[in-house]
Design an enzyme around this catalytic site. Structure first.
Site, PDB file in Angstrom:
ATOM      1  N   LYS A 146       0.986  -1.117   0.081  1.00  0.00           N
ATOM      2  CA  LYS A 146       0.116   0.073   0.089  1.00  0.00           C
ATOM      3  C   LYS A 146       0.852   1.235   0.080  1.00  0.00           C
ATOM      4  CE  LYS A 146      -0.320  -0.421   4.964  1.00  0.00           C
ATOM      5  NZ  LYS A 146      -1.023  -0.667   6.313  1.00  0.00           N
ATOM      6  N   TYR A 156      18.226  28.702   9.106  1.00  0.00           N
ATOM      7  CA  TYR A 156      17.022  29.387   9.659  1.00  0.00           C
ATOM      8  C   TYR A 156      16.843  29.294  11.052  1.00  0.00           C
ATOM      9  CZ  TYR A 156      14.829  29.704   5.051  1.00  0.00           C
ATOM     10  OH  TYR A 156      14.416  29.694   3.663  1.00  0.00           O
TER      11      TYR A 156
HETATM   12  C1  LIG Z   1      -0.331  -1.699   6.804  1.00  0.00           C
HETATM   13  C2  LIG Z   1      -0.825  -3.102   7.384  1.00  0.00           C
HETATM   14  C3  LIG Z   1      -0.050  -4.015   7.811  1.00  0.00           C
HETATM   15  C4  LIG Z   1       1.515  -4.005   7.554  1.00  0.00           C
HETATM   16  O1  LIG Z   1       1.790  -3.536   8.719  1.00  0.00           O
HETATM   17  P1  LIG Z   1       3.578  -3.151   8.929  1.00  0.00           P
HETATM   18  O2  LIG Z   1       3.583  -2.900  10.402  1.00  0.00           O
HETATM   19  O3  LIG Z   1       4.133  -2.394   7.919  1.00  0.00           O
HETATM   20  O4  LIG Z   1       4.174  -4.632   8.818  1.00  0.00           O
HETATM   21  C5  LIG Z   1      -0.512  -5.298   7.878  1.00  0.00           C
HETATM   22  N1  LIG Z   1      -1.745  -5.479   8.129  1.00  0.00           N
HETATM   23  C6  LIG Z   1      -2.790  -4.091   7.670  1.00  0.00           C
HETATM   24  C7  LIG Z   1      -4.062  -4.640   7.725  1.00  0.00           C
HETATM   25  C8  LIG Z   1      -2.234  -3.265   7.636  1.00  0.00           C
HETATM   26  O5  LIG Z   1      -3.216  -1.917   7.069  1.00  0.00           O
END
Ligand SMILES: *Cc1c(COP(=O)(O)O)cnc(C)c1O
Length: 359
Positions: free
Chosen positions: A35, A255
């Site tokens: 994702k 800055y």
């Molecule tokens: C993003 C996500 C993961 C992966 O989590 P990580 O901590 O990056 O391994 C697993 N399950 C679901 C439902 C997620 O949304």
């Protein structure tokens, strides 16, 4: 000719990390979580490179799923948060995706739409994250409803952990207990573990694991472990020195005059800033590597540039390489110095930074 800022993505390391997840989970199936553009690494490239080994790919929404499906990705695509509107069932059916189900209205929609061939669905149980999913009673009813549908081939029980990254926390055990309490009377597959579960909690491996951040080489665990030490770095964020200056004692850099030299100081200016996704909140002392040698940020990160301490590098010159994170600079250390986590650093890299793929 060009600005040197770039993110080199080591695809072989990505595959190594995916296969490590499978190995740790004793060959159980693993949904490669890609994702958010594969956590900033490029979802299409990651998916194509993993498609000969991956059991499935996990995304957050149909838009991300369609991007993969339309580029010809073969393994099933899992919608981790399910569908947001019932009209998404049409592309889910067309591309044979696996959807999560977390709400009643999704059950209603699934009862009213028949897939042309049976598809598996994941049903979310809220074991303690308290974000998405059914409680024990709702879960039992939902499983019964889904198991009645001929166009659903398998019902897979899914849950998500709130603090599996905290190795001393007993909350994960509590969530596992809640999960089994709700699920054990059903003959259904289990899908629990995120990266932290995959790396550290074997009792969460079930039938499917869902590794995300570990694929990208960063451990989510709050302690070093032997398994986490086997992860390989995937992203190297780098740039170059574009100017060098010598400041006397008592001068400020950048800055807000956050950093004041305590001694005569050689300062390097690096072409990398918060508009590239480098965290603006990185404190003085945040590690960077110049010419392969560790040094530190001095002064606030600005939009397109940042400043580093070159006092120990009298020979450093314009054009010399700078690593912001990668094999030398641990992304988790940079994250700690910016009061965040590796996830936000990876997903925050902007389109201005070219991704360069290495096999
Ligand atoms: C993003 C996500 C993961 C992966 O989590 P990580 O901590 O990056 O391994 C697993 N399950 C679901 C439902 C997620 O949304």
């Amino acid at each position: 000719m060009a600005r040197a800022a770039q993110a080199v993505i080591d695809l072989a390391a990505l595959k190594h990390n995916y296969l490590l997840a499978k190995e740790l989970a004793s060959g159980r199936k693993a949904v490669a979580i890609i994702k958010a553009n594969a956590y900033g690494h490029g979802a299409i490239e990651a998916a194509h490179y993993l498609s000969d080994v991956a059991d499935a790919f996990g995304v957050a929404c149909i838009e991300e799923a369609l991007q993969l499906a339309e580029s010809g990705i073969e393994p099933p695509i899992v919608l981790l948060e399910g569908f947001f509107t019932a009209d998404e069932l049409e592309p889910i059916n067309r591309y044979r995706m696996m959807t999560a189900v977390h709400s009643e209205w999704q059950l209603d929609a699934l009862e009213q739409y028949a897939f042309s061939q049976p598809l598996p669905v994941l049903i979310k149980f809220d074991s303690g994250m308290h974000r998405l999913g059914f409680d024990a009673e709702g879960f039992a009813k939902a499983v019964a409803r889904l198991q009645k549908l001929d166009h659903i081939s398998d019902v897979i029980a899914m849950t998500h952990f709130a603090c599996a990254d905290e190795l001393e926390s007993d909350y994960t055990q509590q969530q596992i207990k809640n999960f089994h309490h709700a699920c054990d009377r059903f003959d259904i597959a289990h899908c629990m573990a995120n990266s932290a579960g995959t790396l550290h909690w074997p009792e969460t491996h079930g039938d499917w694991v869902r590794p995300g951040i570990m694929l990208y080489g960063a451990s989510p665990l709050d302690q070093d472990t032997a398994n986490a030490a086997r992860l390989e770095t995937v992203m190297t964020l780098s740039s170059e020195l574009i100017a060098i200056r010598e400041l006397p004692k008592g001068e400020s850099v950048g800055y807000g005059r956050r950093f004041i030299t305590e001694n005569p100081t050689r300062v390097g200016v690096v072409a990398m800033g918060y508009a590239d996704g480098y965290p603006r909140h990185a404190v003085d002392g945040t590690p960077v590597a110049v010419n392969g040698k560790m040094t530190r940020i001095i002064g606030k990160v600005s939009m397109d540039m940042m400043t580093v301490d070159l006092s120990d590098q009298p020979d450093a010159k314009v054009g010399d390489p700078v690593e912001l994170w990668g094999n030398q600079v641990d992304v988790n250390q940079v994250a700690a110095c910016a009061d965040t986590i590796s996830y936000t650093l990876f997903t925050g890299i902007t389109t201005r930074v070219p991704r360069v793929y290495k096999k």
